[in-house]
Design a protein around this motif. Structure first.
Motif, PDB file in Angstrom:
ATOM      1  N   SER A 213       0.835  -1.201   0.000  1.00 51.42           N
ATOM      2  CA  SER A 213       0.000   0.000   0.000  1.00 51.42           C
ATOM      3  C   SER A 213       0.872   1.254   0.000  1.00 51.42           C
ATOM      4  O   SER A 213       2.091   1.187   0.219  1.00 51.42           O
ATOM      5  CB  SER A 213      -0.894   0.017   1.238  1.00 51.42           C
ATOM      6  OG  SER A 213      -0.106   0.212   2.409  1.00 51.42           O
ATOM      7  N   ARG A 214       0.243   2.398  -0.219  1.00 49.36           N
ATOM      8  CA  ARG A 214       0.967   3.673  -0.166  1.00 49.36           C
ATOM      9  C   ARG A 214       1.654   3.842   1.183  1.00 49.36           C
ATOM     10  O   ARG A 214       2.832   4.228   1.256  1.00 49.36           O
ATOM     11  CB  ARG A 214       0.008   4.845  -0.414  1.00 49.36           C
ATOM     12  CG  ARG A 214       0.689   6.203  -0.305  1.00 49.36           C
ATOM     13  CD  ARG A 214      -0.315   7.345  -0.196  1.00 49.36           C
ATOM     14  NE  ARG A 214       0.383   8.615  -0.054  1.00 49.36           N
ATOM     15  CZ  ARG A 214       0.867   9.068   1.110  1.00 49.36           C
ATOM     16  NH1 ARG A 214       0.732   8.352   2.212  1.00 49.36           N
ATOM     17  NH2 ARG A 214       1.497  10.233   1.151  1.00 49.36           N
ATOM     18  N   GLU A 215       0.924   3.590   2.272  1.00 49.92           N
ATOM     19  CA  GLU A 215       1.495   3.754   3.615  1.00 49.92           C
ATOM     20  C   GLU A 215       2.712   2.860   3.799  1.00 49.92           C
ATOM     21  O   GLU A 215       3.742   3.285   4.332  1.00 49.92           O
ATOM     22  CB  GLU A 215       0.433   3.429   4.664  1.00 49.92           C
ATOM     23  CG  GLU A 215       0.914   3.594   6.103  1.00 49.92           C
ATOM     24  CD  GLU A 215      -0.149   3.235   7.122  1.00 49.92           C
ATOM     25  OE1 GLU A 215       0.167   3.218   8.319  1.00 49.92           O
ATOM     26  OE2 GLU A 215      -1.304   2.962   6.714  1.00 49.92           O
TER      27      GLU A 215
ATOM     28  N   MET B   8       5.731   4.192   1.686  1.00 54.31           N
ATOM     29  CA  MET B   8       6.372   5.369   2.262  1.00 54.31           C
ATOM     30  C   MET B   8       7.163   5.014   3.519  1.00 54.31           C
ATOM     31  O   MET B   8       8.234   5.582   3.773  1.00 54.31           O
ATOM     32  CB  MET B   8       5.325   6.438   2.559  1.00 54.31           C
ATOM     33  CG  MET B   8       4.661   6.997   1.308  1.00 54.31           C
ATOM     34  SD  MET B   8       5.893   7.580   0.106  1.00 54.31           S
ATOM     35  CE  MET B   8       4.868   7.828  -1.346  1.00 54.31           C
TER      36      MET B   8
ATOM     37  N   LEU C 126       1.090   4.255 -11.384  1.00 56.72           N
ATOM     38  CA  LEU C 126       1.297   5.194 -10.274  1.00 56.72           C
ATOM     39  C   LEU C 126       1.916   6.503 -10.769  1.00 56.72           C
ATOM     40  O   LEU C 126       2.536   7.235  -9.994  1.00 56.72           O
ATOM     41  CB  LEU C 126       2.220   4.566  -9.215  1.00 56.72           C
ATOM     42  CG  LEU C 126       1.739   3.279  -8.546  1.00 56.72           C
ATOM     43  CD1 LEU C 126       2.776   2.796  -7.530  1.00 56.72           C
ATOM     44  CD2 LEU C 126       0.390   3.456  -7.876  1.00 56.72           C
TER      45      LEU C 126
ATOM     46  N   HIS D  68       1.706   9.750  -8.988  1.00 56.08           N
ATOM     47  CA  HIS D  68       2.350   9.848  -7.679  1.00 56.08           C
ATOM     48  C   HIS D  68       3.876   9.890  -7.780  1.00 56.08           C
ATOM     49  O   HIS D  68       4.566   9.734  -6.770  1.00 56.08           O
ATOM     50  CB  HIS D  68       1.926   8.659  -6.811  1.00 56.08           C
ATOM     51  CG  HIS D  68       0.440   8.524  -6.675  1.00 56.08           C
ATOM     52  ND1 HIS D  68      -0.293   9.283  -5.787  1.00 56.08           N
ATOM     53  CD2 HIS D  68      -0.450   7.728  -7.339  1.00 56.08           C
ATOM     54  CE1 HIS D  68      -1.572   8.958  -5.894  1.00 56.08           C
ATOM     55  NE2 HIS D  68      -1.693   8.019  -6.828  1.00 56.08           N
TER      56      HIS D  68
ATOM     57  N   GLU E  26       5.676  12.472  -5.589  1.00 60.26           N
ATOM     58  CA  GLU E  26       5.654  12.052  -4.184  1.00 60.26           C
ATOM     59  C   GLU E  26       6.698  10.964  -3.928  1.00 60.26           C
ATOM     60  O   GLU E  26       7.384  10.972  -2.893  1.00 60.26           O
ATOM     61  CB  GLU E  26       4.252  11.533  -3.848  1.00 60.26           C
ATOM     62  CG  GLU E  26       4.075  11.075  -2.417  1.00 60.26           C
ATOM     63  CD  GLU E  26       2.679  10.525  -2.164  1.00 60.26           C
ATOM     64  OE1 GLU E  26       2.412  10.168  -0.997  1.00 60.26           O
ATOM     65  OE2 GLU E  26       1.865  10.437  -3.106  1.00 60.26           O
ATOM     66  N   LEU E  27       6.845  10.043  -4.867  1.00 58.77           N
ATOM     67  CA  LEU E  27       7.807   8.953  -4.713  1.00 58.77           C
ATOM     68  C   LEU E  27       9.241   9.468  -4.789  1.00 58.77           C
ATOM     69  O   LEU E  27      10.123   9.007  -4.049  1.00 58.77           O
ATOM     70  CB  LEU E  27       7.559   7.891  -5.788  1.00 58.77           C
ATOM     71  CG  LEU E  27       6.236   7.123  -5.649  1.00 58.77           C
ATOM     72  CD1 LEU E  27       5.927   6.345  -6.924  1.00 58.77           C
ATOM     73  CD2 LEU E  27       6.298   6.178  -4.458  1.00 58.77           C
TER      74      LEU E  27
ATOM     75  N   LEU F  55      -3.994   1.145  -9.461  1.00 62.53           N
ATOM     76  CA  LEU F  55      -3.311   1.465  -8.205  1.00 62.53           C
ATOM     77  C   LEU F  55      -2.983   0.226  -7.378  1.00 62.53           C
ATOM     78  O   LEU F  55      -2.281   0.338  -6.383  1.00 62.53           O
ATOM     79  CB  LEU F  55      -4.194   2.412  -7.367  1.00 62.53           C
ATOM     80  CG  LEU F  55      -4.496   3.772  -7.998  1.00 62.53           C
ATOM     81  CD1 LEU F  55      -5.411   4.584  -7.091  1.00 62.53           C
ATOM     82  CD2 LEU F  55      -3.204   4.529  -8.276  1.00 62.53           C
TER      83      LEU F  55
ATOM     84  N   TRP G  38      -2.480   0.348  -3.530  1.00 66.53           N
ATOM     85  CA  TRP G  38      -2.008   1.669  -3.108  1.00 66.53           C
ATOM     86  C   TRP G  38      -2.961   2.322  -2.108  1.00 66.53           C
ATOM     87  O   TRP G  38      -2.543   2.818  -1.067  1.00 66.53           O
ATOM     88  CB  TRP G  38      -1.840   2.555  -4.345  1.00 66.53           C
ATOM     89  CG  TRP G  38      -1.410   3.971  -4.093  1.00 66.53           C
ATOM     90  CD1 TRP G  38      -2.232   5.044  -3.911  1.00 66.53           C
ATOM     91  CD2 TRP G  38      -0.067   4.471  -4.004  1.00 66.53           C
ATOM     92  NE1 TRP G  38      -1.492   6.195  -3.736  1.00 66.53           N
ATOM     93  CE2 TRP G  38      -0.150   5.868  -3.785  1.00 66.53           C
ATOM     94  CE3 TRP G  38       1.193   3.899  -4.095  1.00 66.53           C
ATOM     95  CZ2 TRP G  38       0.965   6.684  -3.650  1.00 66.53           C
ATOM     96  CZ3 TRP G  38       2.309   4.713  -3.980  1.00 66.53           C
ATOM     97  CH2 TRP G  38       2.205   6.079  -3.751  1.00 66.53           C
ATOM     98  N   GLU G  39      -4.245   2.295  -2.397  1.00 63.65           N
ATOM     99  CA  GLU G  39      -5.233   2.921  -1.517  1.00 63.65           C
ATOM    100  C   GLU G  39      -5.937   1.916  -0.617  1.00 63.65           C
ATOM    101  O   GLU G  39      -6.170   2.182   0.563  1.00 63.65           O
ATOM    102  CB  GLU G  39      -6.280   3.671  -2.349  1.00 63.65           C
ATOM    103  CG  GLU G  39      -5.721   4.885  -3.087  1.00 63.65           C
ATOM    104  CD  GLU G  39      -6.773   5.565  -3.941  1.00 63.65           C
ATOM    105  OE1 GLU G  39      -7.858   4.963  -4.161  1.00 63.65           O
ATOM    106  OE2 GLU G  39      -6.517   6.696  -4.399  1.00 63.65           O
TER     107      GLU G  39
END
Length: 644
Positions: free
Chosen positions: A534-536, A539, A602, A605, A608-609, A636, A639-640
């Motif tokens: 996922s995005r979280e 990151m 993606l 994004h 952001e990456l 995605l 991702w979400e």
């Protein structure tokens, strides 16, 4: 001749006790967390501690599977579980798939053996030395190997090796299937597969089970395994199966191991396997001179023994079972995870071909399976063993373990490399990403060799390992420096990794900082993170990374990689799911890739990456077949929605 242990599965207490009653040498099971069979009942620490003591009194070894992908925020949780497992249960081994668990186990002070799961993707000799150096004592080989490949892999191995001899076959190579995750976040690498391969697909107007494999059953062929060095265990798949299955298969393979030349024992073992309630079976690739495609599109894909189909009407439905049903038998109507699926417990004898009326409403035509039974004799054995289970005397208590993160890599202000990765190398200036191939019509040396990035496949099989070694050595001699590996253990194919820029690729399923630390120890300079995060999670990994990290930002991703394909179908043509999702197959060297008709995307994004510190952004340029049209979807993945 070797005397491998008979390793039985246990997903519930009755199966554990049935394995003891049948004379298993070892039992493997899972806990409530980090188990690749999350749908099995699995065990609490307290109950497993008691069962472990009962097994120990009978000199039966107990292996605990913590063989799932570990997310970035889970090393503490995994370490606390290992700490409590060590103090309270004291298993003989822990089975793992995520390389990060090796580092977590070190910090937790784990002293038992560590066994690499087949999900860990050791497919050939490459990597065995690395695993031994990390303190791993055993590895489970893929089900796809034939007997010659098993011999080749076991020759002078520094590890004990384990092979599956019986049980369910997945279409995808273990650790190389993301189908369930791609369709909704329930990851097979997390033990939550919803089995999209068992569903029916429409191919050229014909509905069929084109990806649903028959079971594996080596039966009398296991005699040839007795002469393989380093082969320490015959493994029976089935942590979701009941006590009946475990009892019958364990006794059968014990007979075959202990009496390899006794015709009477062979006949008895085959009779026991016939009663074990498995799917229709095959020997798959085991005999190289007689390989068998374990796919039969017209056959029912459900587990258990097929009894027939529902007859009558919805309100007055019934079956005529092909065999006698006994009180206590568990029958399933319909396929798991599909509408209309229900379980029925039989309360009285039903003769074979007799009529059994189904309670409630059932749709005519649904398949019916006998999935478990418990005869009075076996039930009595289990009760006797239940009465002998000792009280462990103490409770596991809490753990204060905290995983000590490696120091994060100092971020540089250098610009991230946006790399296009081609299946067929184009004639253009680099740096390029190029999927390596043994096929003669594929050029691996297009562009400046020193600047190009060369991608190894997700699986290298023993028959081709030497060819791949020659290809890699030749590229290094020409000046190639940048290699992206399809498996962590392929690093063993490079003689001087410290002089090269080796990366673990997206197929390696790297998903936590502990795994990155192991990669650093093995000489890797970077890792492309698992695209199912996922995005979280992504990151978090960028923030905690002790080596460089990369990510896929666009392109077609295979939902599954296999070594087999239905004889009734052809690559590059569409398969349509019941939900109108389209998939297609492509053969790449010895592997079959199953692709969806929508890409990961993606690109929105990317900024952001880059800011998060990713230094490698991959755009996969997979050629699209003429009869496949890409669907406009967000792309995605998780991702979400998150990875379950």
């Amino acid at each position: 001749m070797t005397r491998p242990e008979i390793l039985a599965p246990a997903g519930q207490e009755a199966s554990f006790l049935a394995a003891l009653a049948a004379g298993a040498d070892a039992i493997y099971c899972g806990l409530k967390h980090f188990s690749a069979r999350a749908q099995a009942d699995n065990f609490s620490l307290t109950r497993l501690a008691a069962l472990r003591r009962l097994a120990g009194e009978r000199n039966v070894r107990v292996y605990v599977a913590l063989n799932t992908l570990i997310k970035p925020d889970e090393p503490d949780k995994a370490g606390r579980l290992l700490d409590r497992l060590q103090r309270f249960v004291q298993p003989d081994a822990v089975i793992f798939s995520d390389p990060g668990l090796v580092d977590i186990a070190r910090q937790a002070g784990l002293t038992c053996e560590m066994h690499l799961s087949t999900l860990g993707a050791l497919s050939s000799r490459a990597g065995q030395r690395q695993l031994a150096d990390l303190g791993v004592s055993r590895a489970v080989l893929p089900r796809e190997l034939d007997i010659d490949e098993i011999r080749k892999t076991a020759d002078n191995s520094p590890l004990q090796l384990e092979v599956f001899v019986h049980g369910a076959l997945c279409y995808g190579v273990s650790g190389r299937c993301w189908w369930s995750s791609y369709l909704g976040g329930k990851s097979g690498l997390r033990g939550r597969c919803v089995q999209p391969c068992r569903r029916s697909y429409d191919y050229k107007g014909q509905r069929g089970n084109y990806f649903s494999c028959l079971d594996l059953e080596l039966d009398v062929l296991v005699k040839t395994l007795l002469t393989v060095p380093s082969l320490s265990a015959w493994k029976i798949e089935g942590r979701k199966k009941g006590a009946h299955y475990v009892f019958y298969t364990t006794i059968a393979y014990r007979l075959l191991r202990d009496n390899p030349d006794d015709p009477g024992a062979k006949k008895e073992a085959l009779g026991l396997l016939e009663q074990a309630l498995g799917r229709k079976s095959s020997h798959y690739n085991f005999l190289p001179q007689r390989p068998f495609v374990p796919l039969s599109p017209a056959r029912e894909p459900g587990s258990g023994r097929h009894l027939g189909v529902v007859k009558g009407s919805r309100s007055k439905s019934y079956i005529n079972p092909g065999i006698q049903l006994l009180p206590g038998d568990l029958v399933r109507v319909g396929q798991e995870e599909e509408p209309g699926h229900k379980l029925i417990k039989i309360k009285k004898n039903v003769p074979g071909k007799g009529r059994f009326d189904l309670a409630g409403t059932c749709r005519p035509g649904l398949p019916v399976f006998l999935i478990d039974r418990l005869e009075p004799e076996l039930a009595g054995m289990i009760r006797d063993l239940e009465n002998k289970i000792p009280n462990p005397g103490i409770r596991p208590g809490a753990s204060q373990f905290t995983y000590k993160l490696p120091a994060p890599l100092k971020k540089k202000n250098s610009r991230a490399l946006h790399l296009e990765v081609f299946r067929f190398a184009p004639r253009k200036k680099g740096p390029l990403g190029i999927h390596l191939s043994l096929e003669p019509n594929r050029s691996a040396a297009s562009g400046p060799v020193r600047d190009n990035w060369y991608f190894l496949p997700p699986v290298i099989w023993p028959r081709e390992e030497e060819e791949w070694q020659r290809l890699i050595t030749g590229l290094v001699k020409k000046g190639a420096q940048n290699f992206v590996l399809g498996s962590v253990w392929q690093g063993d194919m490079f003689k001087t990794p410290e002089k090269l820029n080796l990366w673990a690729g997206p197929f390696a399923n790297i998903a936590n900082p502990a795994a990155l630390n192991i990669l650093r120890e093995l000489g890797f300079k970077g890792a492309v993170l698992s695209p199912e995060l996922s995005r979280e999670d992504i990151m978090q990994m960028a923030q905690k990374a002790c080596i460089q990290v990369g990510i896929i930002i666009k392109g077609l991703w295979p939902v599954s990689i296999s070594r087999t394909f239905a004889a009734e179908a052809r690559p590059f043509l569409p398969f349509i799911s019941p939900k109108k999702e389209t998939f297609w197959a492509a053969r790449r060297d010895s592997n079959i890739y199953i692709y969806p008709n929508w890409e990961i995307n993606l690109t929105e994004h990317v900024s952001e990456l880059r800011q998060a510190g990713f230094s490698l952004l991959l755009h996969l340029k997979e050629p699209l077949p003429k009869k496949i049209t890409l669907k406009d979807r967000p792309g995605l993945w998780n991702w979400e929605q998150g990875l379950i």
